[in-house]
Write a protein that holds these residues in place. Structure first.
Motif, PDB file in Angstrom:
ATOM      1  N   ARG A   1       5.753   8.318   4.508  1.00 36.53           N
ATOM      2  CA  ARG A   1       5.584   9.522   5.324  1.00 36.53           C
ATOM      3  C   ARG A   1       4.185   9.467   5.698  1.00 36.53           C
ATOM      4  N   ILE A   2       3.315   9.366   4.785  1.00 37.37           N
ATOM      5  CA  ILE A   2       1.925   8.985   5.244  1.00 37.37           C
ATOM      6  C   ILE A   2       1.508   7.823   5.995  1.00 37.37           C
ATOM      7  N   LYS A   3       2.342   6.585   5.632  1.00 32.10           N
ATOM      8  CA  LYS A   3       1.913   5.335   6.194  1.00 32.10           C
ATOM      9  C   LYS A   3       2.498   5.574   7.657  1.00 32.10           C
TER      10      LYS A   3
ATOM     11  N   GLU B   1       2.389   8.310   9.487  1.00 33.32           N
ATOM     12  CA  GLU B   1       1.173   9.046  10.265  1.00 33.32           C
ATOM     13  C   GLU B   1       0.064   8.212  10.613  1.00 33.32           C
ATOM     14  N   GLU B   2      -0.222   7.267   9.516  1.00 31.72           N
ATOM     15  CA  GLU B   2      -1.449   6.368   9.657  1.00 31.72           C
ATOM     16  C   GLU B   2      -0.930   5.428  10.965  1.00 31.72           C
TER      17      GLU B   2
ATOM     18  N   ASP C   1       0.756  -1.247  -0.026  1.00 28.18           N
ATOM     19  CA  ASP C   1       0.053  -0.102   0.055  1.00 28.18           C
ATOM     20  C   ASP C   1       0.906   1.163   0.169  1.00 28.18           C
ATOM     21  N   TRP C   2       2.158   1.392  -0.148  1.00 23.60           N
ATOM     22  CA  TRP C   2       2.997   2.513  -0.460  1.00 23.60           C
ATOM     23  C   TRP C   2       4.247   1.930  -1.078  1.00 23.60           C
ATOM     24  N   ILE C   3       4.687   2.881  -1.981  1.00 22.45           N
ATOM     25  CA  ILE C   3       5.812   2.456  -2.727  1.00 22.45           C
ATOM     26  C   ILE C   3       7.177   3.281  -2.253  1.00 22.45           C
TER      27      ILE C   3
ATOM     28  N   ASP D   1       5.197   7.971   0.153  1.00 27.17           N
ATOM     29  CA  ASP D   1       3.870   7.580   0.743  1.00 27.17           C
ATOM     30  C   ASP D   1       4.402   7.012   2.214  1.00 27.17           C
TER      31      ASP D   1
ATOM     32  N   TRP E   1       0.132   8.341  18.528  1.00 28.47           N
ATOM     33  CA  TRP E   1       1.494   8.792  18.948  1.00 28.47           C
ATOM     34  C   TRP E   1       2.445   8.227  20.076  1.00 28.47           C
TER      35      TRP E   1
ATOM     36  N   GLU F   1      -1.385   7.531  14.134  1.00 26.17           N
ATOM     37  CA  GLU F   1      -2.664   7.716  14.575  1.00 26.17           C
ATOM     38  C   GLU F   1      -3.378   6.592  15.366  1.00 26.17           C
TER      39      GLU F   1
END
Lengths: 233, 437
Positions: free
Chosen positions: B209-211, B213-214, B201-203, B207, B221, B217
């Motif tokens: 960075r967003i993973k 954060e997920e 789900d990321w490459i 991506d 944290w 969350e």
């Protein structure tokens, strides 16, 4: 700040951080608030991530990556398009997208149902582990790559290398299949398959009979690593 | 005079090369095996400590305190990983390892106040119970990865690659995929399970960075997020992982082990742990986060001197995999007939992939696993870790340090030109640094 009106809790995302939005959602779920509406999501990533208590979330607008990821027991409706990996590692509940989904929809999703009432991009249902994903439009290349369990229903067309390296599970495609990937094969539809499709699609006011559904499963040729397999991949 | 026959050996077609060609001729495919690289590479053995004499004073080796406390994940996490020693246990899956081996690693780590790590098979409940500090790996396969176990983790390790096979995936052969292992991985029982080489789900780093954060969350944290990589383009990879938000970098050199992958990966990909560590430290310094983002180094670390040298070169901690298995009995000269059945001998066994481990460590066979009693294995691993800690402390005291983290580059010199170039340290007895002087 969230504002509660009878039967409806509103959160305006405009001036909140993602952290604050998700904290509010988790707090509302723990207070047993049944429904919440997110306004102005503006394509933000990681909304409604990691929520594990029962709540219904309506999102009014487009969302970014991982919407609803790593969640269970929740119902999400997105009135807009989705970025990558909507419902990633989803465990249970429902996600409905009234729009298109980008790549990797329902990646590794283990349970529940993810409906894309539009098109989904490349690698939809990648590494699917037990959830059901329904796409009323088309799916892109590499969809259901390394799928392990679960069910993918595509009313439109599927891009190249559908179900490449699949282990198990089943895929139904109502339109054309560009090509199958390694170790995927077509199998004739049976009555139980049509019943399943009718049951899943009638909820969306779609009749399965209007489509020429084809069924794709694992050919099981690559279950064991052998010397002469090379031509299969 | 009768002369004994002298056997000539080709340096091109050594016995190993001949056997490899003939094995491939029979199999029609590349060879798969466990363990790690067999080839000789520059390593920590090629460095020595300049301890104290007149210019610096040592601490009393058997009495004075020498701190080993280690903190990992101080950048963003509300609950950083607090370790009593700078040695952690690396991710090795339930599936590759037996139930008894996983539980013993967890208990031994707990006894020493350090962490152990899950692996490709997800979080084994008994492992969670045994480990006071458990790192939950987020692997490309996502086998057994779920929000419930995520909330039980003390840290998350996003695995990008592994030193034994950077850029490649693993292969858990069907004989090890029994009902329990298959259930945890959502796979049909008995099939050869491929570990994917990239995340679904990321490459790229944006991506990631967003993973990250997920995952933050999903865990509010609270816990640190490590990014683990096989050592290849170390500087760029470390900088990108830091930019993506990693709390700590876990870097695995080419001496790292595996349960099963292509032999060519183990021998011909990645760079050794020694230069990988040096480059990673430089990368962190160049972007101004050295000390803020912690560095855990792994890959063929076996002894207290290895650990002490890694700390002196700038690592915050090390991670041990294969060495802990050896501590609990891997390659031990017992059950000799079973080694012979595998076509090998004790001290030469690398047949982890077969599931027929004679000493019950890398197997799912209930009978073989009984050869590894949990209590005994726990004691062996705990003793081994304790001995490493004593060795590090001894070397640190001899260098005049009351904290093992105060070991520094200045305490080391190189014995070979290769090590001098890779570690950027002077050759012993000279001011010469290969490649820089």
């Amino acid at each position: 700040m969230h504002q509660t009106i009878p039967q409806q809790t509103l959160i305006d995302c405009t001036n909140l951080t993602t952290r604050e939005i998700n904290q509010k959602l988790k707090a509302l779920a723990s207070e047993s608030i049944p429904t919440v509406k997110l306004l102005n999501p503006a394509g933000r990533h990681n909304l409604a991530v990691g929520i594990t208590q029962n709540i219904a979330i309506s999102i009014e607008g487009p969302v970014g990556y991982y919407c609803g990821g790593l969640s269970e027991n929740i119902n999400i409706e997105v009135f807009g398009d989705c970025g990558w990996s909507v419902g990633e590692n989803f465990m249970s509940g429902n996600i409905t997208i009234h729009g298109n989904a980008s790549a990797n929809a329902a990646a590794s999703a283990q349970g529940g149902k993810i409906c894309v009432l539009g098109h989904a991009g490349a690698r939809a249902g990648i590494s699917l582990k037990g959830a059901t994903i329904i796409v009323t439009g088309n799916v892109g290349y590499g969809s259901a790559f390394m799928m392990q369990q679960g069910c993918m229903i595509v009313c439109g067309n599927a891009g190249a290398n559908l179900a490449d390296s699949i282990y198990d599970g089943v895929i139904f495609v109502g339109g054309e299949i560009n090509s199958l990937g390694a170790d995927a094969k077509l199998e004739p539809m049976n009555n139980a398959d049509w019943q399943l499709l009718e049951q899943e699609l009638s909820i969306l006011n779609i009749s399965a009979k209007n489509y020429n559904f084809k069924k794709v499963i694992c050919a099981k040729q690559l279950y064991h690593f052998k010397a002469k397999d090379w031509a299969n991949y | 005079m009768e002369r004994e026959q002298v056997l000539k050996t080709s340096s091109t077609y050594t016995p190993e090369v001949i056997a490899a060609i003939q094995e491939r001729a029979e199999l029609g495919r590349y060879m798969i095996r466990g363990y790690g690289a067999f080839r000789n590479v520059p390593r920590f053995d090629d460095l020595v400590f300049l301890t104290t004499s007149l210019t610096r004073l040592p601490l009393e080796g058997y009495r004075e305190k020498c701190t080993t406390k280690t903190l990992i994940g101080t950048r963003y996490a509300q609950r950083p990983m607090e370790l009593d020693i700078p040695i952690t246990i690396a991710g090795m899956s339930f599936g590759a390892l037996s139930y008894n081996a996983k539980v013993a690693l967890g208990r031994a780590a707990t006894l020493l106040g350090t962490s152990t790590t899950t692996g490709d098979g997800g979080m084994l409940p008994a492992e969670r119970e045994a480990s006071s500090k458990l790192v939950y790996q987020c692997l490309p396969s996502r086998y057994g990865f779920n929000p419930t176990d995520l909330k039980k983790a003390d840290a998350i390790e996003i695995v990008v690659g592994q030193g034994a096979k950077p850029g490649g995936g693993g292969l858990l052969l069907g004989q090890k995929v029994n009902k329990v292992v298959a259930g945890m991985r959502t796979l049909p029982e008995g099939v050869d399970q491929r570990s994917p080489c990239r995340h679904p789900d990321w490459i790229g780093p944006d991506d990631l960075r967003i993973k990250i954060e997920e995952l933050r969350e999903a865990t509010d944290w609270e816990i640190p997020i490590y990014v683990k990589m096989g050592a290849t383009r170390v500087k760029d990879d470390v900088k990108l992982a830091v930019k993506a938000g990693a709390d700590a970098i876990v870097l695995d050199g080419m001496e790292g082990g595996t349960a099963a992958t292509q032999s060519i990966f183990q021998e011909h990909t990645g760079i050794p742990t020694l230069p990988a560590l040096v480059q990673a430290v430089e990368a962190l310094q160049e972007i101004g986060v050295y000390g803020e983002v912690q560095l855990i180094i792994s890959g063929g670390i076996r002894s207290g001197p290895d650990v002490a040298k890694a700390l002196a070169l700038g690592a915050d901690a090390v991670s041990l995999g294969t060495a802990t298995l050896i501590a609990m009995g891997c390659n031990k000269p017992v059950y000799i007939e079973d080694y012979h059945k595998l076509g090998t001998e004790p001290y030469h066994c690398h047949h982890c992939h077969t599931g027929m481990c004679p000493v019950g460590i890398t197997t799912q066979d209930a009978e073989l696993m009984q050869r590894l009693p949990v209590d005994e294995a726990t004691t062996y691993v705990a003793n081994y870790l304790q001995s490493l800690v004593m060795e590090i402390q001894s070397l640190a005291r001899a260098c005049g340090k009351s904290n093992v983290h105060n070991l520094e580059r200045e305490d080391l010199v190189a014995l070979t030109l290769e090590a001098s170039a890779m570690a950027k340290l002077p050759l012993a007895g000279t001011d010469f640094i290969m490649g820089q002087s």
